[in-house]
Design a protein around this motif. Structure first.
Motif, PDB file in Angstrom:
ATOM      1  N   GLY A 134       1.126  10.643  -1.679  1.00 18.85           N
ATOM      2  CA  GLY A 134       1.380  10.168  -0.449  1.00 18.85           C
ATOM      3  C   GLY A 134       2.405  10.829   0.409  1.00 18.85           C
ATOM      4  N   SER A 135       3.084  11.916  -0.181  1.00 18.65           N
ATOM      5  CA  SER A 135       4.191  12.445   0.527  1.00 18.65           C
ATOM      6  C   SER A 135       3.951  13.907   0.994  1.00 18.65           C
TER       7      SER A 135
ATOM      8  N   TYR B 224      -3.967   2.312  -1.522  1.00 18.25           N
ATOM      9  CA  TYR B 224      -3.002   3.224  -2.034  1.00 18.25           C
ATOM     10  C   TYR B 224      -2.010   3.229  -0.780  1.00 18.25           C
ATOM     11  N   LYS B 225      -0.746   3.628  -1.122  1.00 18.91           N
ATOM     12  CA  LYS B 225       0.253   3.828  -0.119  1.00 18.91           C
ATOM     13  C   LYS B 225      -0.083   5.075   0.947  1.00 18.91           C
ATOM     14  N   ALA B 226      -0.073   4.659   2.136  1.00 25.59           N
ATOM     15  CA  ALA B 226      -0.563   5.775   3.008  1.00 25.59           C
ATOM     16  C   ALA B 226       0.475   6.980   3.164  1.00 25.59           C
ATOM     17  N   ALA B 227       0.002   8.032   3.700  1.00 26.82           N
ATOM     18  CA  ALA B 227       0.510   9.351   3.523  1.00 26.82           C
ATOM     19  C   ALA B 227       1.710   9.336   4.611  1.00 26.82           C
ATOM     20  N   ASN B 228       2.600  10.081   4.243  1.00 22.29           N
ATOM     21  CA  ASN B 228       3.816  10.021   5.383  1.00 22.29           C
ATOM     22  C   ASN B 228       4.106  11.802   5.517  1.00 22.29           C
TER      23      ASN B 228
ATOM     24  N   LEU C 275      -8.938  14.725   4.385  1.00 22.07           N
ATOM     25  CA  LEU C 275      -8.987  14.182   5.667  1.00 22.07           C
ATOM     26  C   LEU C 275      -8.542  12.810   5.988  1.00 22.07           C
ATOM     27  N   ALA C 276      -8.285  11.957   4.941  1.00 27.59           N
ATOM     28  CA  ALA C 276      -7.768  10.743   4.868  1.00 27.59           C
ATOM     29  C   ALA C 276      -6.179  10.948   5.101  1.00 27.59           C
ATOM     30  N   HIS C 277      -5.583  12.141   4.548  1.00 26.22           N
ATOM     31  CA  HIS C 277      -4.223  12.451   4.828  1.00 26.22           C
ATOM     32  C   HIS C 277      -4.053  12.954   6.324  1.00 26.22           C
ATOM     33  N   TYR C 278      -5.090  13.660   6.962  1.00 30.14           N
ATOM     34  CA  TYR C 278      -4.980  13.812   8.426  1.00 30.14           C
ATOM     35  C   TYR C 278      -4.921  12.770   9.257  1.00 30.14           C
ATOM     36  N   GLN C 279      -5.761  11.727   9.005  1.00 26.22           N
ATOM     37  CA  GLN C 279      -5.827  10.631   9.616  1.00 26.22           C
ATOM     38  C   GLN C 279      -4.442   9.573   9.544  1.00 26.22           C
ATOM     39  N   GLU C 280      -3.903   9.861   8.433  1.00 25.80           N
ATOM     40  CA  GLU C 280      -2.647   8.923   8.280  1.00 25.80           C
ATOM     41  C   GLU C 280      -1.594   9.521   8.820  1.00 25.80           C
TER      42      GLU C 280
ATOM     43  N   TYR D  38       5.750   7.599   9.080  1.00 23.37           N
ATOM     44  CA  TYR D  38       4.474   7.330   9.204  1.00 23.37           C
ATOM     45  C   TYR D  38       4.019   7.344  10.830  1.00 23.37           C
ATOM     46  N   LEU D  39       2.804   7.582  10.842  1.00 25.59           N
ATOM     47  CA  LEU D  39       2.320   7.344  12.283  1.00 25.59           C
ATOM     48  C   LEU D  39       2.409   5.811  12.816  1.00 25.59           C
ATOM     49  N   PRO D  40       2.673   5.741  14.116  1.00 23.27           N
ATOM     50  CA  PRO D  40       2.859   4.068  14.364  1.00 23.27           C
ATOM     51  C   PRO D  40       1.907   3.259  14.300  1.00 23.27           C
TER      52      PRO D  40
END
Length: 749
Positions: A399-400, A325-329, A383-388, A335-337
């Motif tokens: 993802g937004s 999936y497209k990572a969260a922003n 938690l994936a959203h947190y990590q991203e 996005y995180l670097p």
């Protein structure tokens, strides 16, 4: 021997013929009315989807506006096509990805209101919907459109009349309300397959959606239209059709790649339309059967199972067939670097569309009962959203981070799931919760430093509401810290959970806005909808101290004064001259059932020994605010919160404190309800003697033992058993002796 065997056989056959036939279980999907909420403020859609699916294939009117936030509005009379993604019951106008519209040589007129796109008239006589299925007659073309879905594939079936110029329009430039395409592409792979993508901006920033589209009949020719910027690519496919000729279109989706979209079709949509439709219906039947109710009232049964259906339309599946999936922003679209743009959901399904300000209250607690197999994946998605992004989501979709509404309400959802024993990384979860409660944004730092949020310029300052919501979330976080033996954190967040007291004005007994110097703001009119309260007024937010109800009762002046104020809440009706905002709906006095801060308030009478008043109000709200009609929701359905309120309250229960592990009791709607639990356990709710007259609760027993409290624990429910309400017609006989009250410092795990 043979003669004896023959005689025994005849006896056996006759005995079997004389046995009553086992009663087949009735179809529960037949009681679902997907049109509830498509008129009025509900903002629901009637189209085809499966539980928590990625695809929401639904008709679009094609004309923007608040009433058409979900793409469809029951009073309208035209359709502009069928797009594959929609939000359910929100106030946010986004998605509507990949519009398909069948036409033929009868197409003539255009409308400025829908940007001159093809459309057809329709009426509700020639239209229908059931779980996983939608159909409509496009009157202007004589085409019947049918829709169904798998988790990641939308399937269209178009039955054409005889015509030498039948067409299927695939429009990536179509947009509505807040949505705006930024980059689109269609590739013609061959005469039966299209591939491409649609990138867009709207409420969801940096949204991307890849697709593959397959056609059961090759198109004879095609024409591509696109603007110079590539933002509005459209392809028109040409066919010659015979009378009643069927063309089926399958559209696989992925936020990560065309490959993921293609794989979805191969894995999920191998069969023909009718087989997939039946499969979708069977999936819904299985989900709806998790609660079986007994009633002769078909209207209430329809409302109940429609609410069951609508409670499962969000969150939505986000990971594709490759688990990518497209990572969260973040809310700025950044996005995180160190974050890869494409993420992998390893060992779980990634979900998104978390309307947490709404759904932490009832929807997520309901999922811990009837969606136990999905809850761990939902938590892992948070938690994936947190990590991203470095923070838990506030209101995330596609993802937004939208940062819509207030609080950090992923915290109570995670804490509730933790104490209920769901499997996920507890240390990561705690880190995510604590980090999100300590960020220096959305005035959280001000709340932590000063103990309240001060008034400021801006129409959405929401200072009082933010103070109250943050304080509640901190109580949840404090309990999490305590269980993990983080005593210093426990003391710190427990102290912050008392910050509601810093906006309590003892002189007038209101939770009132303060300026930066700590002075209460005047003039102050509690029924006024001011910038200091989030989509509410001071009446509606006064009760938002679920973590410390005894403290609120004491601050109000004791039980008698608290009762008087509650009574006034439900009787102090707005004047005809009062200007009510769009979200103040479902009004009973100052109570607004159409918006979430009011949803627990009726149960507060339980906490002062007046349970018959809770029962009166729950009965009234259920019967007056939910209807089996298009205008059947009194407010936005809000991604499952409004429907989940009804489901739980029909069972005679509701979690006042959504993360405490208890369900406060009121009065059941049905004589019997059976909840199917994991490990073949069942929990039955019985209302003995229930009738329109006998609608008060004289006593409650759990597994034959009379309860001396007005709540049950989640653990008790999940062990299975029987909760029996003994009903009476005389509210004066309702047992109001001293009952055990929930401990405000305890999680009942």
């Amino acid at each position: 021997m043979r003669h004896g065997f023959w005689v025994l056989s005849v006896i056996f056959v006759l005995a079997c013929k004389n046995q009553p036939k086992p009663k087949s279980l009735e179809s529960l999907t037949s009681y679902v009315n997907p049109f509830i909420g498509t008129d009025g403020p509900g903002n629901t859609y009637p189209g085809a989807t499966v539980p928590f699916g990625m695809v929401q294939l639904s008709p679009d009117i094609g004309i923007p506006g608040w009433d058409r936030i979900a793409g469809y509005y029951y009073p309208d009379s035209i359709l502009t096509g069928f797009s594959h993604t929609h939000l359910t019951g929100t106030g946010a106008g986004d998605l509507y990805d990949i519009l398909i519209m069948p036409t033929n040589s009868r197409f003539k007129d255009t409308l400025k209101a829908n940007n001159y796109k093809p459309y057809s008239h329709f009426n509700h006589v020639g239209e229908g919907a059931s779980p996983g299925y939608y159909w409509v007659q496009l009157k202007d073309y004589g085409i019947k459109a049918e829709l169904t879905a798998t988790p990641r594939v939308g399937i269209h079936k178009y039955t054409f009349p005889k015509d030498t110029l039948s067409q299927i329009h695939v429009d990536l430039g179509y947009s509505l309300n807040w949505d705006r395409p930024t980059n689109t592409k269609i590739t013609v792979v061959n005469d039966s397959v299209l591939q491409g993508f649609r990138m867009s901006e709207g409420w969801a920033r940096n949204q991307q959606l890849y697709f593959e589209m397959t056609f059961s009949k090759p198109f004879s020719s095609y024409y591509v239209k696109e603007n110079k910027e590539g933002q509005a690519t459209k392809i028109i496919l040409n066919y010659q059709t015979e009378e009643d000729e069927v063309i089926t279109v399958k559209t696989g989706l992925s936020s990560a790649s065309v490959g993921g979209a293609s794989k979805a079709i191969k894995e999920e949509a191998k069969q023909d339309f009718e087989s997939i439709r039946k499969q979708a219906n069977a999936v819904w039947e299985k989900e709806l059967s998790k609660i079986r109710i007994t009633t002769q009232n078909k209207e209430r049964k329809t409302i109940f199972y429609t609410m069951m259906y609508q409670s499962m339309l969000a969150p939505t599946l986000y990971s594709d067939s490759n688990q990518q999936y497209k990572a969260a922003n973040d809310a700025n679209g950044q996005y995180l670097p160190e974050t890869d743009s494409i993420a992998m959901a390893k060992g779980f399904n990634r979900y998104d569309t978390f309307s947490l300000w709404d759904t932490y209250r009832a929807a997520h607690p309901l999922y811990t009962i009837i969606q136990t197999e999905r809850v761990p994946d939902m938590i892992k998605s948070l938690l994936a959203h947190y990590q991203e992004t470095g923070k838990l989501p506030v209101w995330s979709m596609q993802g937004s981070e939208t940062n819509m509404m207030i609080g950090y309400h992923a915290v109570p959802v995670i804490v509730d799931a933790y104490f209920k024993g769901f499997e996920f990384d507890a240390n990561l979860a705690y880190q995510a919760c604590k980090t999100s409660a300590m960020v220096k944004e959305r005035q959280i730092d001000e709340f932590a430093q000063n103990g309240y949020i001060a008034t400021a310029a801006g129409h959405e300052n929401w200072s009082v509401s933010k103070t109250l919501e943050y304080a509640y979330d901190d109580w949840c976080l404090a309990q999490f810290a305590k269980d993990l033996d983080k005593e210093e954190d426990f003391d710190y967040f427990l102290e912050r959970s008392n910050n509601w007291k810093n906006v309590y004005n003892a002189k007038n007994s209101w939770l009132q806005p303060k300026d930066a110097s700590g002075t209460f703001i005047y003039p102050f009119t509690p029924k006024e909808y001011s910038p200091y309260f989030c989509e509410s007024n001071a009446w509606q937010y006064y009760w938002s101290v679920a973590q410390d109800i005894p403290g609120l009762v004491a601050a109000t002046g004791g039980a008698n004064r608290f009762e008087q104020k509650l009574d006034s809440m439900f009787t102090y009706a707005p004047l005809p001259t009062d200007k009510l905002p769009i979200f103040s709906t479902g009004m009973i006095g100052q109570y607004a059932h159409g918006n979430e801060p009011s949803h627990h308030v009726a149960y507060l009478y339980n906490y002062i020994g007046k349970p018959h008043k809770t029962q009166d109000l729950v009965y009234k709200i259920r019967n007056e605010q939910y209807k089996n009609e298009p205008n059947g929701h009194c407010g936005n359905e809000d991604c499952g919160q409004m429907s989940s309120w009804y489901i739980l309250n029909s069972l005679g229960m509701y979690p006042v404190n959504a993360a405490q592990g208890i369900l406060d009791l009121s009065v059941p709607q049905f004589s019997k309800a059976s909840i199917q639990l994991p490990n073949n356990k069942t929990f039955e709710v019985k209302a003995t003697g229930l009738s329109e007259e006998n609608r008060y609760v004289a006593a409650v027993s759990l597994n034959g033992q009379q309860l001396k409290r007005r709540f049950i624990t989640y653990k008790e429910l999940m062990q299975g058993g029987i909760l029996e309400f003994l009903m009476t017609a005389n509210k004066d006989t309702v047992n109001t002796q001293s009952y055990e009250q929930p401990n405000p410092l305890k999680i009942y795990n």
